[in-house]
Motif scaffolding. Sequence first.
Motif, PDB file in Angstrom:
ATOM      1  N   PRO A 199      28.643  36.585  24.969  1.00  0.00           N
ATOM      2  CA  PRO A 199      29.138  36.550  26.353  1.00  0.00           C
ATOM      3  C   PRO A 199      30.647  36.681  26.464  1.00  0.00           C
ATOM      4  CG  PRO A 199      27.382  34.947  26.087  1.00  0.00           C
ATOM      5  CD  PRO A 199      27.666  35.506  24.712  1.00  0.00           C
ATOM      6  N   ILE A 200      31.396  36.050  25.556  1.00  0.00           N
ATOM      7  CA  ILE A 200      32.856  36.121  25.663  1.00  0.00           C
ATOM      8  C   ILE A 200      33.351  37.531  25.357  1.00  0.00           C
ATOM      9  CG2 ILE A 200      33.357  35.428  23.264  1.00  0.00           C
ATOM     10  CD1 ILE A 200      35.688  33.753  24.467  1.00  0.00           C
ATOM     11  N   SER A 201      32.679  38.235  24.450  1.00  0.00           N
ATOM     12  CA  SER A 201      33.052  39.621  24.155  1.00  0.00           C
ATOM     13  C   SER A 201      32.753  40.517  25.351  1.00  0.00           C
ATOM     14  CB  SER A 201      32.308  40.126  22.922  1.00  0.00           C
ATOM     15  OG  SER A 201      32.674  39.408  21.764  1.00  0.00           O
ATOM     16  N   GLN A 202      31.612  40.292  25.989  1.00  0.00           N
ATOM     17  CA  GLN A 202      31.241  41.099  27.138  1.00  0.00           C
ATOM     18  C   GLN A 202      32.172  40.822  28.323  1.00  0.00           C
ATOM     19  OE1 GLN A 202      27.050  40.162  27.567  1.00  0.00           O
ATOM     20  NE2 GLN A 202      26.462  41.769  26.145  1.00  0.00           N
ATOM     21  N   ASP A 209      51.505  44.938  39.832  1.00  0.00           N
ATOM     22  CA  ASP A 209      52.051  44.273  38.645  1.00  0.00           C
ATOM     23  C   ASP A 209      51.111  43.190  38.120  1.00  0.00           C
ATOM     24  OD1 ASP A 209      52.314  42.315  40.546  1.00  0.00           O
ATOM     25  OD2 ASP A 209      54.440  41.900  40.179  1.00  0.00           O
ATOM     26  N   ARG A 210      49.912  43.102  38.664  1.00  0.00           N
ATOM     27  CA  ARG A 210      48.914  42.144  38.150  1.00  0.00           C
ATOM     28  C   ARG A 210      48.267  42.761  36.916  1.00  0.00           C
ATOM     29  NH1 ARG A 210      51.321  40.486  42.106  1.00  0.00           N
ATOM     30  NH2 ARG A 210      50.540  38.926  43.602  1.00  0.00           N
ATOM     31  N   ARG A 211      49.017  42.803  35.851  1.00  0.00           N
ATOM     32  CA  ARG A 211      48.558  43.494  34.650  1.00  0.00           C
ATOM     33  C   ARG A 211      48.505  42.576  33.441  1.00  0.00           C
ATOM     34  NH1 ARG A 211      52.592  46.808  33.839  1.00  0.00           N
ATOM     35  NH2 ARG A 211      53.639  46.669  35.854  1.00  0.00           N
ATOM     36  N   CYS A 212      48.202  41.291  33.689  1.00  0.00           N
ATOM     37  CA  CYS A 212      48.011  40.324  32.607  1.00  0.00           C
ATOM     38  C   CYS A 212      46.664  39.647  32.806  1.00  0.00           C
ATOM     39  CB  CYS A 212      49.132  39.281  32.621  1.00  0.00           C
ATOM     40  SG  CYS A 212      48.948  38.002  31.337  1.00  0.00           S
ATOM     41  N   MET A 213      45.964  39.408  31.716  1.00  0.00           N
ATOM     42  CA  MET A 213      44.680  38.719  31.761  1.00  0.00           C
ATOM     43  C   MET A 213      44.684  37.633  30.699  1.00  0.00           C
ATOM     44  SD  MET A 213      41.626  38.755  29.781  1.00  0.00           S
ATOM     45  CE  MET A 213      40.074  37.889  30.064  1.00  0.00           C
ATOM     46  N   MET A 214      44.275  36.430  31.069  1.00  0.00           N
ATOM     47  CA  MET A 214      44.223  35.296  30.156  1.00  0.00           C
ATOM     48  C   MET A 214      42.788  35.040  29.708  1.00  0.00           C
ATOM     49  SD  MET A 214      47.289  33.864  29.779  1.00  0.00           S
ATOM     50  CE  MET A 214      48.906  33.879  30.588  1.00  0.00           C
ATOM     51  N   LEU A 215      42.576  34.977  28.401  1.00  0.00           N
ATOM     52  CA  LEU A 215      41.281  34.616  27.838  1.00  0.00           C
ATOM     53  C   LEU A 215      41.425  33.207  27.262  1.00  0.00           C
ATOM     54  CD1 LEU A 215      38.407  35.665  27.255  1.00  0.00           C
ATOM     55  CD2 LEU A 215      39.244  36.454  25.035  1.00  0.00           C
ATOM     56  N   VAL A 216      41.012  32.216  28.039  1.00  0.00           N
ATOM     57  CA  VAL A 216      41.215  30.813  27.681  1.00  0.00           C
ATOM     58  C   VAL A 216      39.952  30.259  27.031  1.00  0.00           C
ATOM     59  CG1 VAL A 216      41.787  28.507  28.549  1.00  0.00           C
ATOM     60  CG2 VAL A 216      42.813  30.535  29.608  1.00  0.00           C
ATOM     61  N   GLY A 217      40.099  29.665  25.855  1.00  0.00           N
ATOM     62  CA  GLY A 217      38.925  29.100  25.196  1.00  0.00           C
ATOM     63  C   GLY A 217      39.303  28.200  24.043  1.00  0.00           C
ATOM     64  N   ASN A 218      38.435  27.247  23.762  1.00  0.00           N
ATOM     65  CA  ASN A 218      38.636  26.342  22.640  1.00  0.00           C
ATOM     66  C   ASN A 218      38.499  27.112  21.328  1.00  0.00           C
ATOM     67  OD1 ASN A 218      38.949  23.924  21.233  1.00  0.00           O
ATOM     68  ND2 ASN A 218      37.644  22.792  22.645  1.00  0.00           N
ATOM     69  N   TYR A 219      38.833  26.463  20.218  1.00  0.00           N
ATOM     70  CA  TYR A 219      38.720  27.137  18.927  1.00  0.00           C
ATOM     71  C   TYR A 219      37.255  27.380  18.589  1.00  0.00           C
ATOM     72  CZ  TYR A 219      37.352  22.663  16.814  1.00  0.00           C
ATOM     73  OH  TYR A 219      36.688  21.494  16.497  1.00  0.00           O
ATOM     74  N   GLU A 257      39.135  32.604  34.168  1.00  0.00           N
ATOM     75  CA  GLU A 257      37.866  32.050  33.679  1.00  0.00           C
ATOM     76  C   GLU A 257      38.112  30.894  32.710  1.00  0.00           C
ATOM     77  OE1 GLU A 257      34.577  30.989  33.530  1.00  0.00           O
ATOM     78  OE2 GLU A 257      34.221  33.073  34.172  1.00  0.00           O
ATOM     79  N   THR A 258      37.509  29.744  32.992  1.00  0.00           N
ATOM     80  CA  THR A 258      37.663  28.570  32.120  1.00  0.00           C
ATOM     81  C   THR A 258      36.329  28.155  31.497  1.00  0.00           C
ATOM     82  OG1 THR A 258      37.403  27.084  34.022  1.00  0.00           O
ATOM     83  CG2 THR A 258      39.657  27.733  33.411  1.00  0.00           C
ATOM     84  N   ARG A 259      35.379  29.079  31.479  1.00  0.00           N
ATOM     85  CA  ARG A 259      34.041  28.770  30.978  1.00  0.00           C
ATOM     86  C   ARG A 259      34.040  28.231  29.557  1.00  0.00           C
ATOM     87  NH1 ARG A 259      30.227  33.908  30.663  1.00  0.00           N
ATOM     88  NH2 ARG A 259      31.701  34.397  32.356  1.00  0.00           N
ATOM     89  N   TRP A 260      34.990  28.729  28.737  1.00  0.00           N
ATOM     90  CA  TRP A 260      34.992  28.361  27.317  1.00  0.00           C
ATOM     91  C   TRP A 260      36.084  27.338  26.966  1.00  0.00           C
ATOM     92  CZ3 TRP A 260      34.556  33.527  28.947  1.00  0.00           C
ATOM     93  CH2 TRP A 260      33.270  34.077  28.810  1.00  0.00           C
ATOM     94  N   ALA A 261      36.692  26.741  27.983  1.00  0.00           N
ATOM     95  CA  ALA A 261      37.799  25.813  27.736  1.00  0.00           C
ATOM     96  C   ALA A 261      37.364  24.611  26.906  1.00  0.00           C
ATOM     97  CB  ALA A 261      38.411  25.364  29.055  1.00  0.00           C
ATOM     98  N   LYS A 262      36.149  24.137  27.115  1.00  0.00           N
ATOM     99  CA  LYS A 262      35.669  22.961  26.379  1.00  0.00           C
ATOM    100  C   LYS A 262      34.791  23.325  25.188  1.00  0.00           C
ATOM    101  CE  LYS A 262      35.862  19.814  30.332  1.00  0.00           C
ATOM    102  NZ  LYS A 262      35.121  18.874  31.203  1.00  0.00           N
ATOM    103  N   GLY A 263      34.533  24.618  25.006  1.00  0.00           N
ATOM    104  CA  GLY A 263      33.717  25.047  23.877  1.00  0.00           C
ATOM    105  C   GLY A 263      32.636  26.019  24.311  1.00  0.00           C
TER     106      GLY A 263
END
Length: 336
Positions: free
Chosen positions: A91-94, A109-119, A250-256
């Motif tokens: 899912p994170i790859s997709q 200029d909205r040309r940055c994307m953050m992929l936030v996730g735990n290790y 997206e913070t879906r993966w912030a906690k794992g």
Amino acid sequence: MDDQKSRVNRLIERLELFQSSNNLSDVKFVSRFQKFLGSTKTWRQRLCARKWEELAGAEGDGLGKWEQRLGALVAELDGSTDMTQYLDKLPISQYAAVMYERLQGQGSDRRCMMLVGNYGVGKTWAMRSIRRNNIGETVLIEADISWRRSWSPIARALAEKLGAAQGNSAAATFQNVIDYLKLNPQTLLVDEGHEGGVFILKMLKTLINETRCKVMIATYPTGWNKLTKSSQDAYQEARQLLGRTIKPIETRWAKGVTADDVEAYIEGFAPTVGTDSKALAKRITGKVRDNGNLRLLADAIDNAAIMAEEANLPLSAIHIEKSVLNLCDGSLLEIN
């Protein structure tokens, strides 16, 4: 010998040649490629011995599975694959792939994307997947902890990855990076972005302002929290990058990992589990998330597969669940 046995036999011969050519003992050879070969006993006493009935298994479909696994190993030795077809389905790859395409269509200029996730949730896999599928349009850079102290190593790393000239100073090198990106817009994939601290955030903001480049940053939640909540003056300035970032973030993966992540990984790397993968994912996701995420799950599947093979049983959901509990709790794992 039928066609399937012939194909498996050729794969075994190819691997035997690799082992002998590299002067590897069974222990070293199997340890290096354990996820494909299982145990030393399986390699030497079943595969090398051509014990076709044992390899076929009780249900008679084992040879097909061995053809797939040994074929994947031979392909990896030949440099053509690394199980990426399964990692692309996470899912994170997709999600990252969808956001990459959205970035390409940004006219502002909205040309940055953050992929936030735990290790261990697959951020690096996702970034590498995008790079692999968009060669020529992307540059993958892994941030280094040394970047926190100075912007000089960041400028050098950017120039090296892009193929821009190194200048006589950090400022000159960074200007070369800007000039290069003005002529050759790229999407910069910055993995481990939290390691770069404030410097990388400021520099990426400048690149977005000065060029038509696009940026994807993979970061831990702690790094993201600093950017959004820190009262330090340095972060106040770096926070301007938020204004160039696509929202909502997206913070879906912030906690794992989620149960969907676990299910997708099992389907790819333990297909014999079959329709039990969804129920298994629901049972073990909490343990997996609390003890290393997909890194733990990968170890658990490898360990379970070895023990199942030792018992001459197909890998099943219960084997993986026991292996997860063993790694988390330190209990003895028995395959029955």
